[in-house]
Write a protein that holds these residues in place. Structure first.
Motif, PDB file in Angstrom:
ATOM      1  N   ALA A  13       0.690  -1.214  -0.082  1.00 46.88           N
ATOM      2  CA  ALA A  13      -0.039   0.036  -0.078  1.00 46.88           C
ATOM      3  C   ALA A  13       0.872   1.063   0.022  1.00 46.88           C
ATOM      4  CB  ALA A  13      -0.774   0.025   1.174  1.00 46.88           C
ATOM      5  N   ILE A  14       0.320   2.206  -0.379  1.00 46.52           N
ATOM      6  CA  ILE A  14       0.955   3.564  -0.467  1.00 46.52           C
ATOM      7  C   ILE A  14      -0.008   4.736  -0.494  1.00 46.52           C
ATOM      8  CG2 ILE A  14       2.435   5.088  -2.197  1.00 46.52           C
ATOM      9  CD1 ILE A  14       3.374   2.738  -3.975  1.00 46.52           C
ATOM     10  N   LEU A  15       0.408   5.377   0.642  1.00 47.71           N
ATOM     11  CA  LEU A  15      -0.443   6.399   1.088  1.00 47.71           C
ATOM     12  C   LEU A  15       0.309   7.724   0.577  1.00 47.71           C
ATOM     13  CD1 LEU A  15      -2.863   7.444   2.610  1.00 47.71           C
ATOM     14  CD2 LEU A  15      -1.495   7.299   4.542  1.00 47.71           C
ATOM     15  N   ASN A  16      -0.312   8.118  -0.576  1.00 54.64           N
ATOM     16  CA  ASN A  16       0.156   9.354  -1.440  1.00 54.64           C
ATOM     17  C   ASN A  16      -0.693  10.483  -1.239  1.00 54.64           C
ATOM     18  OD1 ASN A  16       1.869  10.163  -3.540  1.00 54.64           O
ATOM     19  ND2 ASN A  16       0.274   9.916  -5.080  1.00 54.64           N
ATOM     20  N   THR A  17      -0.429  10.927   0.192  1.00 51.79           N
ATOM     21  CA  THR A  17      -1.241  12.173   0.446  1.00 51.79           C
ATOM     22  C   THR A  17      -0.212  13.735   0.274  1.00 51.79           C
ATOM     23  OG1 THR A  17      -0.023  11.994   2.726  1.00 51.79           O
ATOM     24  CG2 THR A  17      -2.305  11.109   2.579  1.00 51.79           C
ATOM     25  N   ASN A  18       0.921  13.692  -0.327  1.00 51.52           N
ATOM     26  CA  ASN A  18       1.573  14.741  -0.380  1.00 51.52           C
ATOM     27  C   ASN A  18       1.318  15.154  -1.847  1.00 51.52           C
ATOM     28  OD1 ASN A  18       3.569  16.846  -1.066  1.00 51.52           O
ATOM     29  ND2 ASN A  18       4.372  16.019   0.842  1.00 51.52           N
ATOM     30  N   ARG A  19       0.474  16.556  -1.937  1.00 55.25           N
ATOM     31  CA  ARG A  19       0.196  16.934  -3.417  1.00 55.25           C
ATOM     32  C   ARG A  19       1.367  17.451  -4.208  1.00 55.25           C
ATOM     33  NH1 ARG A  19      -2.855  13.973  -2.196  1.00 55.25           N
ATOM     34  NH2 ARG A  19      -5.315  14.127  -1.925  1.00 55.25           N
ATOM     35  N   ILE A  20       2.342  18.171  -3.265  1.00 54.85           N
ATOM     36  CA  ILE A  20       3.267  18.585  -3.955  1.00 54.85           C
ATOM     37  C   ILE A  20       4.485  17.613  -4.235  1.00 54.85           C
ATOM     38  CG2 ILE A  20       5.190  20.414  -3.736  1.00 54.85           C
ATOM     39  CD1 ILE A  20       3.379  21.681  -1.718  1.00 54.85           C
ATOM     40  N   ILE A  21       4.859  16.860  -3.385  1.00 56.05           N
ATOM     41  CA  ILE A  21       5.937  15.605  -3.864  1.00 56.05           C
ATOM     42  C   ILE A  21       4.900  14.316  -3.779  1.00 56.05           C
ATOM     43  CG2 ILE A  21       8.029  14.538  -2.869  1.00 56.05           C
ATOM     44  CD1 ILE A  21       8.389  16.891  -1.432  1.00 56.05           C
ATOM     45  N   LEU A  41      -1.036  -0.669  -4.279  1.00 56.58           N
ATOM     46  CA  LEU A  41      -2.349  -0.333  -3.916  1.00 56.58           C
ATOM     47  C   LEU A  41      -2.080   1.199  -3.508  1.00 56.58           C
ATOM     48  CD1 LEU A  41      -3.118  -3.179  -1.665  1.00 56.58           C
ATOM     49  CD2 LEU A  41      -4.102  -3.071  -3.985  1.00 56.58           C
ATOM     50  N   LEU A  42      -2.618   2.084  -4.565  1.00 56.01           N
ATOM     51  CA  LEU A  42      -2.583   3.557  -4.121  1.00 56.01           C
ATOM     52  C   LEU A  42      -3.507   3.961  -3.571  1.00 56.01           C
ATOM     53  CD1 LEU A  42       0.084   5.378  -4.778  1.00 56.01           C
ATOM     54  CD2 LEU A  42      -1.186   6.061  -6.976  1.00 56.01           C
TER      55      LEU A  42
END
Length: 337
Positions: A13-21, A41-42
């Motif tokens: 699982a990848i928690l992709n919460t940073n909108r800039i990086i 899983l994104l």
């Protein structure tokens, strides 16, 4: 039949919460090439993890820890490894999530030297060339050369004391040395380096503080380093010295720092980190003319994820191969559920 059963692939699982990086398709491609048998899983929000990644084996994430993430970690018994996109792990370790047993923690180290050293140099030059004061007078539409020119200084020949000479500290030391500065370091176990004129043990920190025109904090926040810089240490520094903190706010006794700045015990401070964050609007540091505050952005760079993904990919390879992980954080009895 057992002979025809297929082993479930590892689910990452990848928690992709940073909108800039952000984790982009090109970064996922690197992970997929590293682990072609894994399923990635994104998720963009922690609240989506129970649905998207209910039985994940590993989680890659930023260290923003809230109730949804804590609940997910607690209720995902198969989760065996968490890797942080950042170098610092204190926010996770010191949260409720850090008390949950059964998973290993690693972080992304070795990639922050370039942007953070640039940020420190920008702060140093801002004080030396009076850029922070010039910005103040610009807002007043005031031509202030008679006020500012007498306070402008050159960097060559000055002394910088770097507390914490790991990857970030050594990259800063390299750049400072090339600018003809005297470079002092401090580390629990002193090291030798072509970029350091001298490296002190932490027990001799007063010697570094007394000799430095700039004191730069580059060490992690631990129980030992909390309030490492307090009233006594600030009083050892030169009255003309500048303190720069790109480590963690808790490394400095902030009340003691405010007093030192108000009383002229030190000349100024460049703070990329504070305690707490965000810094409350009522905090007097905001209004001090001898303080430059940046909102914890010293590591930010367009190249951040391009560098981080290779560290993550290598640790993913090691995780799948059951090899020792890079930069693993001791769990002190929390290794199993």
């Amino acid at each position: 039949m057992k002979g025809n059963s297929v082993m479930k692939p590892n689910r990452i699982a990848i928690l992709n919460t940073n909108r800039i990086i952000s984790v982009l398709p090109k970064h996922l491609d690197i992970l997929r090439r590293t682990a072609p048998d894994c399923e990635f899983l994104l998720a963009e929000k922690a609240e989506d993890l129970p649905v998207l990644a209910a039985d994940a084996d590993a989680l890659i994430l930023w260290p923003s820890v809230g109730p949804d993430l804590i609940s997910y970690i607690r209720n995902t018994p198969g989760l065996r490894w968490l890797h942080l996109f950042t170098s610092g792990v204190d926010r996770l370790i010191n949260s409720e999530a850090g008390k949950i047993p059964g998973y290993r923690i690693t972080s992304t180290k070795g990639i922050h030297g370039y942007p953070i050293s640039d940020h420190v140099l920008a702060l140093m030059y801002a004080f030396l060339r009076q850029l922070h004061a010039a910005a103040h007078y610009q807002q007043k539409r005031s031509w202030s050369s008679d006020i500012l020119s007498g306070n402008c200084r050159e960097i060559a020949g000055l002394t910088v004391g770097i507390i914490g000479v790991g990857n970030i500290g050594l990259e800063l030391a390299r750049k400072c040395k090339l600018l003809d500065m005297t470079v002092l370091g401090a580390k629990r176990q002193p090291i030798t380096s072509q970029w350091l004129d001298k490296c002190y043990p932490i027990s001799q920190l007063p010697d570094l503080l007394a000799a430095s025109d700039f004191v730069v904090l580059c060490l992690p926040l631990t129980e030992e380093s909390r309030h490492l810089i307090g009233r006594e240490e600030l009083r050892v520094m030169k009255n003309s010295a500048i303190l720069i903190n790109i480590a963690r706010g808790g490394v400095v006794d902030q009340e003691a720092l405010i007093e030192a700045l108000e009383q002229g015990i030190i000349a100024g401070a460049g703070l990329d980190v504070t305690d707490p964050e965000p810094l409350p609007e009522s905090n007097p540091l905001w209004g001090m003319p001898n303080v430059i505050i940046t909102p914890h952005i010293s590591a930010q760079s367009p190249q951040y994820m391009d560098r981080a993904i290779h560290v993550i990919a290598e640790n993913l390879r090691r995780f799948l191969a059951d090899e020792p992980l890079l930069d693993e954080v001791p769990r002190h009895g929390l290794e199993s559920r």
